[in-house]
Structures are given as structure tokens and as C-alpha cells.
Design an enzyme around this catalytic site. Structure first.
Site, mmCIF file in Angstrom:
data_model
loop_
_atom_site.group_PDB
_atom_site.id
_atom_site.type_symbol
_atom_site.label_atom_id
_atom_site.label_comp_id
_atom_site.label_asym_id
_atom_site.label_seq_id
_atom_site.Cartn_x
_atom_site.Cartn_y
_atom_site.Cartn_z
ATOM 1 C CE LYS A 20 -3.605 -0.240 -0.600
ATOM 2 N NZ LYS A 20 -4.689 -0.518 -1.302
ATOM 3 C CB SER A 55 -3.493 -11.517 1.741
ATOM 4 O OG SER A 55 -2.453 -10.630 2.043
HETATM 5 C C1 LIG Z 1 -2.661 -7.151 2.865
HETATM 6 C C2 LIG Z 1 -3.050 -6.701 1.691
HETATM 7 N N1 LIG Z 1 -2.969 -5.258 1.379
HETATM 8 C C3 LIG Z 1 -3.063 -4.655 0.138
HETATM 9 C C4 LIG Z 1 -3.691 -5.730 -0.890
HETATM 10 C C5 LIG Z 1 -3.879 -5.278 -2.305
HETATM 11 O O1 LIG Z 1 -5.080 -4.468 -2.214
HETATM 12 P P1 LIG Z 1 -5.335 -3.497 -3.470
HETATM 13 O O2 LIG Z 1 -6.362 -4.158 -4.165
HETATM 14 O O3 LIG Z 1 -6.081 -2.322 -2.675
HETATM 15 O O4 LIG Z 1 -4.241 -2.948 -4.165
HETATM 16 C C6 LIG Z 1 -3.850 -6.871 -0.625
HETATM 17 C C7 LIG Z 1 -4.711 -7.854 -1.623
HETATM 18 O O5 LIG Z 1 -4.138 -8.902 -1.539
HETATM 19 C C8 LIG Z 1 -3.834 -7.434 0.778
HETATM 20 O O6 LIG Z 1 -3.955 -8.784 1.002
#
Ligand SMILES: Cc1ncc(COP(=O)(O)O)c(C=O)c1O
Length: 293
Positions: free
Chosen positions: A42, A258
């Protein structure tokens, strides 16, 4: 090399081969996003959102506010500290204690939403606060802000293309806001329209894959355009957790839940192929969840 500011260290994360998972003839690679300064993928979206808001003047005299279940909040918080931008975060009260403390340490203000309403409750509360006091806040709105997928179109996709020397055939990516999968998909397709873009979501509405969103039961983000995907796969919580343990033991990768789900999805795709280069992305590291139940 000396970085002028820590924000210059966002992106350019390592792509690592996962040999222990590979079926014959197929390569599987993972982009390790915990190498970003804030410890997650992020940082990319957070930095692009803050940069574009600063350039447009929308942050002048305002505090950046957004709803976030954690990683985006940490990204805004440290980037805000580094660039002198005040930050307020709306999050469900049950996000991990470690995340709350880290965000506060960077000086971010935290506003709690009802944990039973999950991340959608945080979205609704942030929207209400911005409606009530529009001059006080800059609503970063990671779910609707095109700077979020743009970060991946400009960064993640280009990096994957260069790191695989254009050999990538499949990108398998989790859906949070959808920024990663949309932007990476666009950037890769611009270079090779045949690259398959596969999105991953939790199999159930109530799940243990923090960071991933179950689309059928959620407020669908404006930046998420399902029609651009080739496919969507559902991942069971247990499969994601088991895979995370396997990555830790067999690859020395301290993968978060994730990330486990991402590897599980990549493996499912790889098993269907005779030949290919499957790329996935590990959003963050397990130590972010060690205090979680
Ligand atoms: C912990 C975590 N952060 C961020 C993301 C990615 O998110 P975004 O779809 O908002 O780019 C994910 C997706 O797998 C995630 O599991």
C-alpha cells in the site's frame, strides 16, 4: 546510492522465484511488497495519492482522511510524516493493535468505526465526516481514487515486465480495493495484450484473509472494473493460511495470510499450464499479524 527522502525507496521490490511450488515447465514468482519502507504494497498507492493531491493543490490547508483496515493507513501515516502532510485514518476498531500503534507513532489521528460493519463501516463513516466538514478534509478515497491503480500501472507492472524480461504470461493478484490488480493488469496488457489477469478473492464474506475483499458481499470500489479481468478465483481461508506456513518453512519467506492466498492462487493457475511464467504479489509480512488471534 543515497535517497533524498524515504519516499524514493517505494517500489522496485524484489521478484523471487518459488521453486518449491512449481509444477514441471511452469515458473512461479512473487513480488515481495514488504520490502517497501512501510512494510506493504500500500506504500505504492499511498505515495501516488499523496503526490497527485499535493500537485493539484487539494491538500492545501486540509488534512488527508481515508478509511483503511491497516496497511494503507500505515502508508499514509509515514508518507505524511515524511512529506509534512497531516493524516487522519478511519478504521474498524478490531484491526490489529500493532497497526494502530504504528500509525499513531507517525502522528496520524485515528477514528474508529464499528468493527461489526467491517471495512464498509469505515468507508461510510469517512464519507459522512467529509460530507459534514468538506473544507477540513481531503478525502483520499483509495476505493475511488484513480491514483491508486495508476501507482501499479506505472510501477508494479513495469517492474514485473522488466524483472521477467517480458516473459510473464499470467498475473495472479489479490483484490483489496482492486488497485493492484487493475493497475498491474493495465500496465502489463499495454506491453503484451495476451498476459492473463487473474484476481483472487476470499471464498466467504467472513474470512481470515485480512486485506482481501469478498466482492459479492461488499461495496464495490469505483476503481474496480471486473470486466477487465480474465478470471477471478476464490481462495479458502484455510488454504491461504496453510500456504503461508509452507512458504515460511520451505522458502524462508515470512508470508502474511493474504500472501499465502496469493501463492495458493498462483499455484492453482500454474497447475493448469504446461508452460508459463506466473507472477503473484505478496502484500505484506506475517509479523504484521503475529498479535492477531
Ligand atoms: C494485506 C493486503 N494489502 C493490500 C492488498 C492489495 O490491495 P489493493 O487491491 O487495494 O491494491 C491486498 C490484496 O491482496 C492485501 O492482502
Amino acid at each position: 546510492m543515497i535517497f533524498d527522502s524515504l519516499v524514493s525507496a517505494v517500489g522496485n521490490t524484489p521478484l523471487v522465484r518459488l521453486r518449491s511450488l512449481e509444477p514441471k515447465g511452469v515458473e512461479i514468482h512473487a513480488k515481495l511488497e514488504w520490502f517497501n519502507p512501510g512494510g506493504s504494497v500500500k506504500d505504492r498507492a499511498g505515495l501516488q495519492i499523496v503526490r497527485e493531491a499535493l500537485e493539484s493543490g487539494k491538500l492545501r490547508g486540509r488534512t488527508l482522511i481515508d478509511s483503511t483496515s491497516g496497511n494503507t493507513g500505515i502508508a499514509y501515516a509515514w508518507i505524511g510524516a515524511a512529506l509534512g502532510v497531516p493524516v487522519a485514518l478511519v478504521m474498524p476498531e478490531n484491526v490489529s493493535e500493532a497497526r494502530k500503534r504504528i500509525a499513531r507513532a507517525f502522528g496520524a489521528q485515528i477514528i474508529f468505526s464499528d468493527p461489526l460493519e467491517t471495512s464498509d463501516g469505515a468507508i461510510r463513516l469517512a464519507r459522512k465526516m467529509v460530507r459534514d466538514e468538506p473544507d477540513r478534509w481531503f478525502y483520499a478515497d483509495q476505493y475511488s481514487n484513480e491514483a491508486n491503480p495508476r501507482a501499479h500501472e506505472l510501477g508494479t507492472a513495469r517492474e514485473i515486465w522488466e524483472q521477467t524480461e517480458g516473459r510473464v504470461t499470467h498475473a495472479v493478484l489479490g483484490i483489496g480495493t482492486g488497485g493492484t490488480v487493475m493497475g498491474t493488469g493495465r500496465g502489463l496488457r499495454a506491453r503484451n495484450p495476451r498476459v492473463q489477469i487473474i484476481a483472487l478473492e476470499p471464498a466467504e464474506p467472513m474470512h481470515g484473509l485480512e486485506g482481501l475483499k469478498h466482492m459479492p458481499s461488499s461495496i464495490v470500489p469505483a476503481i474496480y472494473q471486473e470486466a477487465e479481468l480474465d478470471r477471478k478465483l476464490s481462495i479458502e481461508t484455510d488454504a491461504g493460511w496453510d500456504m503461508a506456513e509452507r512458504l515460511i518453512r520451505d522458502e524462508g519467506l515470512l508470508a502474511g495470510h493474504s500472501a499465502g492466498a496469493a501463492a495458493e492462487g498462483a499455484l492453482q493457475v500454474a497447475r493448469e499450464l504446461d508452460k508459463g511464467v506466473v507472477v503473484t504479489l505478496f502484500p505484506d509480512r506475517a509479523d504484521r499479524y503475529i498479535a492477531s488471534p
